[in-house]
Design an enzyme around this catalytic site. Structure first.
Site, mmCIF file in Angstrom:
data_model
loop_
_atom_site.group_PDB
_atom_site.id
_atom_site.type_symbol
_atom_site.label_atom_id
_atom_site.label_comp_id
_atom_site.label_asym_id
_atom_site.label_seq_id
_atom_site.Cartn_x
_atom_site.Cartn_y
_atom_site.Cartn_z
ATOM 1 N N HIS A 140 0.830 -1.205 0.000
ATOM 2 C CA HIS A 140 0.000 0.000 0.000
ATOM 3 C C HIS A 140 0.868 1.259 0.000
ATOM 4 O O HIS A 140 2.090 1.200 0.154
ATOM 5 C CB HIS A 140 -0.913 0.002 1.228
ATOM 6 C CG HIS A 140 -0.151 -0.110 2.513
ATOM 7 N ND1 HIS A 140 0.548 0.943 3.069
ATOM 8 C CD2 HIS A 140 0.047 -1.163 3.349
ATOM 9 C CE1 HIS A 140 1.129 0.556 4.178
ATOM 10 N NE2 HIS A 140 0.851 -0.727 4.372
ATOM 11 N N GLU A 186 4.210 -4.570 3.202
ATOM 12 C CA GLU A 186 5.647 -4.728 2.939
ATOM 13 C C GLU A 186 6.153 -6.082 3.425
ATOM 14 O O GLU A 186 7.110 -6.630 2.885
ATOM 15 C CB GLU A 186 6.403 -3.550 3.545
ATOM 16 C CG GLU A 186 7.155 -3.768 4.808
ATOM 17 C CD GLU A 186 6.272 -4.186 5.977
ATOM 18 O OE1 GLU A 186 6.776 -4.959 6.803
ATOM 19 O OE2 GLU A 186 5.109 -3.759 6.072
#
Length: 388
Positions: free
Chosen positions: A26, A273
């Site tokens: 994101h 991540e």
């Protein structure tokens, strides 16, 4: 480079792109209060209005849109300029920031063709997306799963695990004084690091104690250690990056075998991540870094005169550039059969994918009585079911 690939270049045969799978992080966001905020954080009670904790900032929205533009520029000829429902699959985790990131990528990837333009003042068209609720998610958030937790605890409690964790004892003591937070697991370093990343991205001035340990330094090293220790055994790799690799691989094999249910050209997965790091670990491609906002792992399936190849591309996010990665023991354009051999030991079985989060307080609180009644004891997400 393989003999076939070299010959293809010599005689001018072009590799034909057949499919794309993308997992991306994101965009820039506000710190998330549940895990990340620490007692002495100067922005503990900061008013981020109109944003809520954990939501995308305007910079984050733009970064995701730019990822979509990158994908459009790189794959536009393959995707075509008309959106069709069967050509794209779009899935995110349950966080608002990943759902919104997915919408932003799609907005740039599929601007409406003249045939599809429904509002002359709005260069956008709606595209269907799906998301996994946290209690059923062992793709984006497998670290909540019991088997993963048991294996990671075993590693951390082992003599080797305790020794590796103890290397950061000096940092631990200083951080506890500076932050007011008890450091008991590697995740604590990880969350502090990501709080600082989010605050810095938002333009906030960080405390002076961060100067020598962030973004490079001891806190960075401890965060990299977290990525390493959570992917440090074959089972952890299977459970962390393995589910996404299994899905990507099944998608490609469906194309090769001709059993693909829909003519999907691109699969988009909007995650975190940790997904980028774990997939890199599973592929033996991780190097010491923290994957940036909008960073992406792209897996391309190519065909050269009947032989299929896999190419892996790493979009860095910051900066907005891409690198082609070479799997250890293979070429950049890796024959599919060789790729399958290399990843065989990190693909989880159905049994290893079993994940029941009903007894995790945070997940259980989000379920209605009806949902609890209908949730099966063992939740197995079979890769590729979205094709049906």
């Amino acid at each position: 480079m393989s003999v076939i690939a070299i010959l293809a270049m010599v005689v001018g045969v072009q590799a034909e792109l057949k499919q794309i799978n993308v997992i991306f992080r994101h965009g820039d966001r506000i710190p998330d209060e549940k895990n990340e905020m620490y007692p002495k954080d100067p922005y503990l009670y900061y008013d981020f209005y109109p944003l809520e904790r954990g939501e995308l900032t305007n910079s984050g929205k733009m970064r995701e849109y730019q990822l979509g533009q990158f994908l459009r520029e790189r794959y536009g000829d393959f995707l075509g300029d008309i959106y069709t429902e069967e050509s794209v699959s779009a899935l995110s985790s349950f966080y608002d920031r990943t759902k919104m990131s997915l919408q932003l990528v799609l907005a740039a990837l599929y601007p409406p063709n003249k045939l599809q333009q429904w509002n002359e003042d709005l260069n956008w068209q709606p595209i269907a997306t799906k998301y996994l609720r946290r209690y059923e998610d062992n793709i984006f958030l497998p670290e909540d799963c019991l088997l993963f937790t048991i294996e990671l605890d075993r590693v951390l409690e082992s003599p080797r695990g305790k020794y590796e964790f103890s290397k950061y004892d000096k940092l631990k003591k200083k951080l506890e004084e500076w932050t007011g937070k008890n450091i008991t697991t590697p995740w604590d370093y990880y969350y502090i690091y990501h709080t600082l990343v989010a605050e810095q991205s938002y333009g906030l001035t960080l405390p002076s104690w961060t100067n020598n340990i962030f973004p490079r330094g001891e806190l960075f090293d401890a965060t990299v250690f977290t990525y390493n220790i959570t992917n440090s055994t074959p089972l952890l790799k299977k459970l962390y990056g393995g589910p996404l690799l299994r899905i990507f691989t099944k998608h490609m094999l469906d194309v090769v075998s001709g059993t693909q249910k829909k003519k999907r050209k691109i699969y988009l997965f909007s995650g975190h991540e940790s997904n980028i790091a774990s997939v890199l670990h599973a592929l033996q491609l991780y190097y010491p870094h923290v994957p940036e906002y909008s960073s992406s792992i792209i897996m391309e399936l190519h065909n050269i005169e009947g032989t299929h190849y896999v190419k892996i591309v790493y979009y860095l996010g910051i900066p907005s550039e891409a690198r082609e990665l070479q799997l250890p023991g293979c070429e950049v354009l890796c024959p599919l059969y060789k790729y399958l051999q290399l990843i065989e030991n990190v693909i989880p079985s159905n049994e290893e994918l079993i994940c029941d989060k009903r007894f995790v307080d945070e997940s259980a609180n989000n379920l209605s009585i009806e949902e609890l009644d209908f949730v099966k004891l063992n939740l197995i997400r079979i890769a590729g079911t979205e094709n049906k």
